[in-house]
Scaffold this motif. Structure first.
Motif, short mmCIF file in Angstrom:
data_model
loop_
_atom_site.label_atom_id
_atom_site.label_comp_id
_atom_site.label_asym_id
_atom_site.label_seq_id
_atom_site.Cartn_x
_atom_site.Cartn_y
_atom_site.Cartn_z
N MET A 18 0.88 -1.19 -0.15
CA MET A 18 -0.01 0.05 0.03
C MET A 18 0.82 1.31 -0.12
N PRO A 19 1.84 1.35 0.81
CA PRO A 19 2.66 2.79 0.97
C PRO A 19 3.45 2.73 -0.34
N ILE A 20 3.98 1.64 -1.00
CA ILE A 20 4.49 1.76 -2.41
C ILE A 20 3.48 2.29 -3.55
N THR A 21 2.52 1.79 -3.41
CA THR A 21 1.34 2.02 -4.50
C THR A 21 1.13 3.49 -4.18
N LEU A 61 16.19 -3.41 -10.04
CA LEU A 61 16.31 -4.59 -9.36
C LEU A 61 15.27 -4.78 -8.24
N GLN A 62 14.64 -3.66 -7.91
CA GLN A 62 13.70 -3.77 -6.82
C GLN A 62 12.33 -4.17 -7.58
N GLY A 111 10.44 -7.29 -6.06
CA GLY A 111 9.11 -7.29 -5.57
C GLY A 111 8.15 -8.34 -6.26
N ASN A 112 8.24 -8.36 -7.51
CA ASN A 112 7.52 -9.49 -8.43
C ASN A 112 7.60 -10.92 -7.94
N LEU A 113 9.13 -11.05 -7.55
CA LEU A 113 9.46 -12.54 -7.11
C LEU A 113 8.82 -12.78 -5.64
N VAL A 114 8.95 -11.76 -4.81
CA VAL A 114 8.22 -12.06 -3.43
C VAL A 114 6.98 -12.17 -3.61
N ILE A 115 6.11 -11.51 -4.51
CA ILE A 115 4.54 -11.73 -4.72
C ILE A 115 4.23 -13.14 -5.51
#
Length: 265
Positions: free
Chosen positions: A133-136, A221-222, A226-230
């Motif tokens: 949410m904060p990133i978005t 990289l982030q 991030g996609n990998l974590v999701i």
């Protein structure tokens, strides 16, 4: 901004309470665990349906995957934030009653048992609330609404998962409807929670003329992390669904061993 949060804070608990009270008053023979479980699944399906609809609107509206924006992105993130917090409570309540908590009362022991059992779902909700949410809202600088819309669409399989759990609660796990719904769960989960990530990379590559296998090297990289974590928990949950589907098939065909039967109970 505040109005969207308040709307979500009212809508989801209110729906849960209304469904729960309706079930308790109209369905005879159901326990508190039954009504809490089904109510939690109804709210989950409601949120997921709204998220999917919002995601489809955003994805179809954003022609440029990076700079096009849609008001629904931030609006729905704010509206859905209270759901993430409330659903943790609803899951705990369902677990509490299913373990006979009404006779023991709430305690740190019951909370610990819940966290040990559903730690991944709790972590998933917490990360979405405290990180996603904060990133978005604050750190994207208005970029990538298309990809946020894609992430909304990952919820498409959730209503069917909820339907499956409700059918089990109704004692209909041996019906054709349950089997058909199980197939739909597997297909929608794989397409919308696993294949969706390669699709996002492909769509980015299509816009900028980059082969899909080279796209990760053109992204920060982030973004890849991030996609990998999701994606990682989605693959884990999909494997669990496949194992569960296999056990169900073996049980209904009479080829489930005693050891495997004990795991399903």
């Amino acid at each position: 901004m505040l109005s969207a949060v308040l709307a979500g804070a009212v809508a989801f608990p209110l729906l849960f309470c209304c469904v729960r009270q309706t079930l308790k008053s109209s369905v005879t023979g159901w326990s508190d665990a039954d009504s809490a479980c089904v109510s939690e699944r109804v709210v989950s399906a409601f949120h997921a349906s709204l998220a999917t609809a919002a995601g489809v609107l955003v994805v179809t509206s954003c022609k440029d995957v990076m700079i096009d924006s849609h008001w629904l992105v931030n609006g729905f993130v704010l509206f859905g934030a209270p759901y993430m917090a409330f659903d943790i409570y609803a899951m705990y309540l369902s677990h509490f009653y299913s373990q006979g908590g009404a006779h023991k009362g709430h305690s740190l022991k019951s909370l610990r048992a819940f966290l040990l059992k559903d730690w991944m779902l709790v972590l998933h909700h917490t990360v979405l609330l405290l990180v996603f949410m904060p990133i978005t809202l604050f750190f994207r600088k208005g970029l990538g609404d298309f990809f946020i819309g894609c992430l909304f669409i990952t919820e498409f399989s959730t209503p069917f998962i909820s339907i499956g759990k409700i059918l089990i609660q109704l004692g209909l796990e041996n019906t054709r409807l349950f089997r058909v719904n199980g197939i739909v769960v597997l297909l929608t989960f794989f397409i919308c929670r696993v294949l969706l990530f390669p699709f996002m990379y492909w769509r980015y590559g299509q816009q900028f003329g980059i082969p899909v296998h080279r796209v990760p090297f053109h992204l920060p990289l982030q973004c890849n992390v991030g996609n990998l974590v999701i994606l990682a928990p989605q693959i884990y949950w999909f494997m669990l669904l496949l194992r569960k589907a296999k056990r169900l098939y073996l049980r209904q065909s009479g080829r489930l061993t005693e050891k495997e039967k004990s795991r399903t109970e």
